[in-house]
Design a protein around this motif. Sequence first.
Motif, short mmCIF file in Angstrom:
data_model
loop_
_atom_site.label_atom_id
_atom_site.label_comp_id
_atom_site.label_asym_id
_atom_site.label_seq_id
_atom_site.Cartn_x
_atom_site.Cartn_y
_atom_site.Cartn_z
N ASN A 54 26.16 -9.43 11.13
CA ASN A 54 26.57 -10.49 10.07
C ASN A 54 28.16 -10.85 11.04
O ASN A 54 28.70 -9.79 12.13
N ILE A 55 29.01 -12.49 10.74
CA ILE A 55 29.86 -12.43 11.84
C ILE A 55 30.66 -11.95 11.73
O ILE A 55 31.90 -11.50 12.59
N SER A 56 31.09 -10.82 10.25
CA SER A 56 32.34 -9.85 9.99
C SER A 56 32.35 -8.11 10.68
O SER A 56 33.54 -7.89 11.57
N LYS A 57 31.34 -8.00 11.08
CA LYS A 57 31.39 -7.39 12.17
C LYS A 57 31.57 -7.17 13.84
O LYS A 57 31.77 -6.40 14.24
N TYR A 58 31.49 -8.61 13.82
CA TYR A 58 31.29 -9.17 15.29
C TYR A 58 32.78 -8.63 15.67
O TYR A 58 33.34 -8.26 16.46
N ILE A 59 33.71 -9.58 14.24
CA ILE A 59 35.28 -8.78 14.49
C ILE A 59 35.48 -7.38 14.42
O ILE A 59 36.34 -7.43 15.23
N GLU A 60 35.18 -6.55 14.37
CA GLU A 60 35.03 -5.46 13.40
C GLU A 60 34.89 -5.27 15.26
O GLU A 60 35.56 -3.95 15.80
N GLN A 61 34.03 -5.56 16.39
CA GLN A 61 33.43 -4.94 17.32
C GLN A 61 34.99 -5.71 18.08
O GLN A 61 35.12 -4.62 18.81
N SER A 81 32.60 -18.25 20.56
CA SER A 81 31.69 -19.67 21.62
C SER A 81 30.74 -19.31 22.45
O SER A 81 29.93 -20.33 22.41
N LYS A 82 30.93 -17.66 23.49
CA LYS A 82 29.97 -17.26 24.12
C LYS A 82 28.60 -16.44 23.42
O LYS A 82 27.39 -17.09 23.66
N LYS A 83 29.25 -16.16 22.39
CA LYS A 83 27.93 -15.16 21.38
C LYS A 83 27.07 -16.82 20.17
O LYS A 83 25.69 -16.25 20.26
N TYR A 84 27.53 -18.14 19.84
CA TYR A 84 26.94 -18.58 19.53
C TYR A 84 26.43 -19.77 20.36
O TYR A 84 26.94 -20.86 20.86
N ASN A 85 24.95 -19.96 20.56
CA ASN A 85 24.18 -20.53 21.56
C ASN A 85 24.33 -21.71 20.48
O ASN A 85 22.94 -22.37 19.98
N TRP A 86 25.12 -22.27 20.79
CA TRP A 86 25.01 -24.04 19.57
C TRP A 86 24.55 -25.04 20.06
O TRP A 86 24.17 -26.36 19.54
N GLN A 87 25.16 -25.11 21.66
CA GLN A 87 25.24 -25.83 22.14
C GLN A 87 23.05 -25.96 22.40
O GLN A 87 22.67 -27.85 22.41
N LYS A 88 22.15 -25.19 22.56
CA LYS A 88 20.96 -25.26 22.52
C LYS A 88 20.36 -26.33 21.26
O LYS A 88 19.34 -26.96 21.20
N LYS A 89 20.44 -25.54 20.08
CA LYS A 89 20.20 -26.29 19.08
C LYS A 89 20.90 -27.59 18.68
O LYS A 89 20.67 -28.80 18.13
#
Length: 339
Positions: free
Chosen positions: A65-72, A96-104
């Motif tokens: 979950n995105i919220s878990k990344y923020i808590e981390q 930007s680093k966690k989400y591999n949007w460029q490949k998609k």
Amino acid sequence: MSLAINTTTSEGIVLAADSRQSYRNRKGMARIGSDNASKLLQLNKRVGVAVTGLAFLPEDDIPKNISKYIEQFKRETDVEKLDVRDAAKKLHSLFSKKYNWQKKLDELPEKIKKDLIKKGFEVLNIKKEKDAIRFQFKDSQGNEKHGVAGVDSINLLVAGYNKNGTHEVYVCKIPGEIQKKRDSKTKGKEYGAGWIGQADVVQRIVLGYDGRIRNIKFVQESITKYGEEEINKELRNLEYAIQYGTMTLQDAIDFSTLIIQTTSAIQRFSDGIMADPGDIPGVGGPVDVAVITPDKGFVWICKKKLKIGVNEVNLDKEPTLNNKTSGEEQLSQKEAKDH
């Protein structure tokens, strides 16, 4: 997709967000995964963040979950030292680093081409831009049409007070840029409302029109004739004249929750618009609300709690029956502690 809203007044900042988490399954069908997701989080004593858009990112092939990344992020960063802009920049960099949007995005042109051909359309042009794909095609009647596509985005609304007492609000889009929406040091940008997520209803209510109005033929013709800047200027005449600077905090809370609850209600009875039918009812569940003020900082006004039936569980205290603390009581308790 969800909806989060910020209302900035001279008394303080209100942040509000719904709790719905929706997704598309393997058949491409829209599903409501949960009405209990946390979309509004406290970053430090002066800054909060709301999240909409993509709900999960994989870590070691496990959706998180995105919220878990923020808590981390909060555990691994000295967040109390962060001003609003610092927090926005670090969160934008993180996702930007966690989400591999460029490949998609690289894979999207081929998917668009196959989909258009499958529908019997003639592909005229497909062009990749920085974070979107623009394409042209002819439909089965020979009409030339244009389209824009992109990957699912992560949207962050970061708001609060800096250590020197000034306030700022930023919107971060991944993929995309960081945009400053409110700044107490810039005349004309001190107060106002802003939103992220499924904003078509709030745009209709406050601005007076849906952003998709630009897809209508006569509007496109008007833009070609008069220019987009002139059309935008005319459309701004439809916006409600709301005096955000003179709003009380209670008014700002009422306004923010009204917008989210109205969006949820409209989505209950509608399924997209006539020009673009079929939409995800992505706004729903409890509305979490927080207030940030210069003297008391971040204070929860309304926040979901874990519960079994009517028994709510506060993780910081012993479980009690219907253990609810109002925002007013929290403010009083915080004020007592400060003294």
